[in-house]
Design a protein around this motif. Structure first.
Motif, PDB file in Angstrom:
ATOM      1  N   ASP A   1      16.766 -27.103 -11.537  1.00 29.14           N
ATOM      2  CA  ASP A   1      17.285 -26.772 -10.213  1.00 29.14           C
ATOM      3  C   ASP A   1      18.799 -27.001 -10.188  1.00 29.14           C
ATOM      4  O   ASP A   1      19.250 -28.143 -10.192  1.00 29.14           O
ATOM      5  CB  ASP A   1      16.591 -27.629  -9.144  1.00 29.14           C
ATOM      6  CG  ASP A   1      16.749 -27.038  -7.747  1.00 29.14           C
ATOM      7  OD1 ASP A   1      17.501 -26.053  -7.592  1.00 29.14           O
ATOM      8  OD2 ASP A   1      16.111 -27.567  -6.811  1.00 29.14           O
ATOM      9  N   GLU A   2      19.544 -25.921 -10.185  1.00 30.39           N
ATOM     10  CA  GLU A   2      21.013 -25.958 -10.183  1.00 30.39           C
ATOM     11  C   GLU A   2      21.575 -26.963 -11.186  1.00 30.39           C
ATOM     12  O   GLU A   2      22.267 -27.899 -10.812  1.00 30.39           O
ATOM     13  CB  GLU A   2      21.533 -26.262  -8.772  1.00 30.39           C
ATOM     14  CG  GLU A   2      21.103 -25.208  -7.789  1.00 30.39           C
ATOM     15  CD  GLU A   2      21.870 -25.268  -6.471  1.00 30.39           C
ATOM     16  OE1 GLU A   2      22.903 -25.953  -6.422  1.00 30.39           O
ATOM     17  OE2 GLU A   2      21.430 -24.611  -5.523  1.00 30.39           O
TER      18      GLU A   2
ATOM     19  N   GLN B   1      17.328 -31.085  -8.353  1.00 30.98           N
ATOM     20  CA  GLN B   1      18.725 -30.862  -7.999  1.00 30.98           C
ATOM     21  C   GLN B   1      19.529 -32.160  -8.095  1.00 30.98           C
ATOM     22  O   GLN B   1      20.700 -32.139  -8.419  1.00 30.98           O
ATOM     23  CB  GLN B   1      18.780 -30.287  -6.574  1.00 30.98           C
ATOM     24  CG  GLN B   1      20.056 -29.550  -6.267  1.00 30.98           C
ATOM     25  CD  GLN B   1      19.921 -28.653  -5.028  1.00 30.98           C
ATOM     26  OE1 GLN B   1      18.824 -28.403  -4.521  1.00 30.98           O
ATOM     27  NE2 GLN B   1      21.034 -28.157  -4.564  1.00 30.98           N
TER      28      GLN B   1
ATOM     29  N   SER C   1      15.071 -24.199  -3.960  1.00 32.35           N
ATOM     30  CA  SER C   1      14.475 -25.496  -4.323  1.00 32.35           C
ATOM     31  C   SER C   1      13.057 -25.600  -3.796  1.00 32.35           C
ATOM     32  O   SER C   1      12.176 -26.131  -4.473  1.00 32.35           O
ATOM     33  CB  SER C   1      15.305 -26.645  -3.756  1.00 32.35           C
ATOM     34  OG  SER C   1      16.594 -26.651  -4.307  1.00 32.35           O
TER      35      SER C   1
HETATM   36 MG   LIG Z   1      18.342 -26.294  -3.702  1.00 34.82          MG
END
Ligand SMILES: [Mg+2]
Ligand SMILES: Nc1ncnc2c1ncn2[C@@H]1O[C@H](COP(=O)(O)OP(=O)(O)OP(=O)(O)O)[C@@H](O)[C@H]1O
Lengths: 251, 326
Positions: free
Chosen positions: B169-170, B93, B53
């Motif tokens: 992000d994810e 995220q 991140s």
């Molecule tokens: Mg992360």
């Protein structure tokens, strides 16, 4: 510049929508001043020296000022929530004007404040509240200044502290002494000298005096000028601070 | 063309520890060099806290690097952050939609903030709600969305202005298998439309299924980078996983024994057994079994496979991804 205005309007509109969808806020926000009116003002009526039937013309102006103070000082909670949930981060990747993020929210806070105060004034009319018309128009101007100053202060604290508990403690730390020393709950005529000395440098005390003078229609009262000037300065300082903080935190 | 190029990108966080005066520093990203090519799905794979991140947030102009340089979308990250912002979309995220607004209102606001007129924004919103299948729930408040519905809205938010490069992000963490596959399909569709996608994940199967190329990051350093095939081929052989009876402390002995064999490229302790990289797995396997049997080291389980990404991770870091997460 046009970008700032455009973005401010967009953020403002979205913020208003969000607030109105939170009925708890709306109800509490409107109930609070009415509670003061119903449960506190009658106590004052019989305090000697407060002028019996005229009590509301003395008390309501003070109430308006502390409403402006209270309701604006806690708006920072919303910003902390947005920082935590990633809303601010998402905004930062867009080309949105950083200044507009704060301006839009402050504009919403001031609008909510004015609605609250209007509800208060209108309800107070039923209790023999008889304000001077020009005076009340000017008083709204003063409340807008206070709203901007306090909301900016709250957002500045939120950006610096980034923690709800810390913000709550800070806000409480400010409000209680300011309130007691302002003479809004009880006039400082009965206060010891040291308290009156502090009140002399408390901008809130001037704002309350100014508010009372405006409602009474004595527009020449010196406290009006001092009240406006004090909050104009505070508004400038806090607005500058929050603008700088948002540019830093949200570069 | 490379849409991202980084040179020694570094981020060190300094955090004041509460109470004690000393400042603690965390080297989250330590000199990352990488390249992302135009039009690919680039995966950034690593365990929790690896620095995924942080790297992504630097590239998306959200964090100022401690040192190093990067160009993103043809613009210098440090000197022209606003030009970079015009070319990228970013889905963090934690998403970052307003929960008291509806999906549609969120998209409208996002579109307007990107400079679209009200009419254009309305059109784009309707279009996105259709392609990402948000239509059936998009007019409800976001706080009523399921995790998968919210993630799809997040994706739509990042695509509003049709960026050349999209950071995710994810995007599938916490989703059920069906929603994950659904989201992968959307990401592939985006790539076919010409968008470059930079995606972080700590799921091996996601990296395997989705990415054209990937980098593996661990402790803030990129340990390897390349296409899926090249990373797996680089291991050079087949992977045999042996489960041993650990009670008699035989793992270390077995490892030494195996490493002495000419066909064994590598032998590492993994998950209480041994992970072997061998040349020609089919012929090596019987020899391995005979060898350990002769040395009276009981084997409990055996499996053989072409190298997986987990083996790649193990090969470069000495740990499996699962161990790294613990
Ligand atoms: Mg992360
Ligand atoms: N603002 C910050 N202040 C201090 N340390 C930080 C900060 N942000 C991240 N870190 C630290 O930097 C390291 C890398 O964090 P990062 O969020 O980049 O990891 P990640 O690979 O995204 O992990 P995850 O898979 O859990 O999301 C971690 O050790 C984290 O604690």
């Amino acid at each position: 510049m046009t970008r700032v205005i455009r973005d401010t309007r967009l953020i403002f509109a979205a913020s208003v929508k969000e607030t109105l969808r939170n009925p708890v806020w709306v109800i509490v926000g409107l109930m609070q001043p009415i509670m003061y009116l119903l449960l506190y003002a009658p106590l004052l009526k019989n305090v000697p020296g407060l002028g019996g039937d005229d009590a509301y013309n003395v008390f309501v102006p003070g109430l308006l000022i502390i409403t402006a103070l209270f309701s604006s000082l806690f708006v920072g909670f919303g910003l902390i929530e947005k920082l935590r949930s990633g809303v601010i981060e998402r905004l930062r990747v867009t080309p949105v004007s950083r200044l507009a993020i704060v301006l839009g929210m402050v504009a919403r806070d001031v609008l909510m404040l004015l609605v609250q105060c209007t509800v208060l004034c209108v309800s107070a009319l039923f209790f023999n509240f008889r304000p001077d018309v020009l005076g009340i128009v000017l008083l709204y101007g003063l409340m807008i200044l206070i709203g901007i100053a306090m909301a900016s202060l709250s957002y500045g604290l939120a950006l610096t502290l980034r923690d709800e508990n810390a913000l709550a403690s800070m806000a409480n730390l400010f409000t209680l002494p300011l309130l007691l020393l302002s003479g809004v709950l009880l006039p400082l005529t009965f206060a010891p000298q040291w308290m009156r000395t502090i009140a002399d440098v408390n901008p809130l005390a001037y704002a309350i005096d100014a508010s009372r003078a405006l409602v009474a229609g004595t527009t020449g009262d010196p406290s009006i000028l001092i009240g406006f000037a004090a909050f104009a300065v505070l508004t400038g300082v806090f607005a500058l601070w929050v603008t700088r903080s948002i540019r830093h935190a949200v570069a | 063309m490379n849409i991202i190029e980084t040179r020694n990108l570094t981020k060190t966080f300094t955090s004041r520890t509460r109470g004690k005066g000393a400042a603690r520093t965390v080297e989250a990203v330590k000199g990352v060099n990488m390249i992302v090519r135009d039009g690919e799905i680039f995966g950034f794979l690593g365990p929790n806290g690896a620095g995924k991140s942080t790297t992504m947030r630097m590239l998306a102009t959200l964090l100022v690097p401690t040192s190093g340089q990067a160009t993103v979308g043809g613009h210098d990250l440090l000197r022209e952050p606003s030009r970079v912002r015009e070319r990228i979309g970013y889905v963090g995220q934690s998403g970052g939609t307003e929960s008291s607004l509806t999906g549609r209102e969120n998209l409208m606001l996002q579109a307007r903030l990107y400079g679209l007129s009200a009419a254009e924004a309305r059109q784009r919103t309707t279009e996105l709600m259709e392609t990402l299948e948000l239509a059936s729930f998009g007019d409800r408040l976001v706080k009523t969305f399921s995790g998968g519905q919210r993630r799809r809205l997040d994706l739509a938010m990042g695509m509003v202005h049709q960026p050349a490069l999209l950071f995710l992000d994810e995007p599938t963490t916490g989703l059920d298998p069906q929603s994950r596959v659904h989201l992968w399909a959307e990401v592939r569709k985006l790539r076919s439309a010409g968008t470059t996608i930079f995606i972080t994940t700590h799921y091996l199967d996601e990296a395997d299924a989705l990415c054209d190329r990937l980098a593996i990051i661990d402790h803030g350093t990129i340990v390897t980078e390349g296409t899926l095939d090249s990373l797996k081929r680089a291991i050079g052989g087949d992977v045999i996983a042996l489960g041993l009876d650990v009670q008699n402390g035989s793992v270390k002995r077995a490892q030494d024994l195996l490493l002495a064999q000419p066909y064994v490229r590598n032998a590492r302790e993994a998950d209480g057994g041994i992970s072997l990289v061998v040349e020609g797995g089919e012929s090596a396997l019987p020899s391995v079994l005979r060898l350990l049997d002769g040395a009276e080291m009981p084997i409990r389980t055996v499996s053989m496979a072409r190298p997986s990404l987990d083996d790649v991770f193990l090969h470069h870091t000495g740990r499996t991804l699962r161990e790294a997460a613990e």
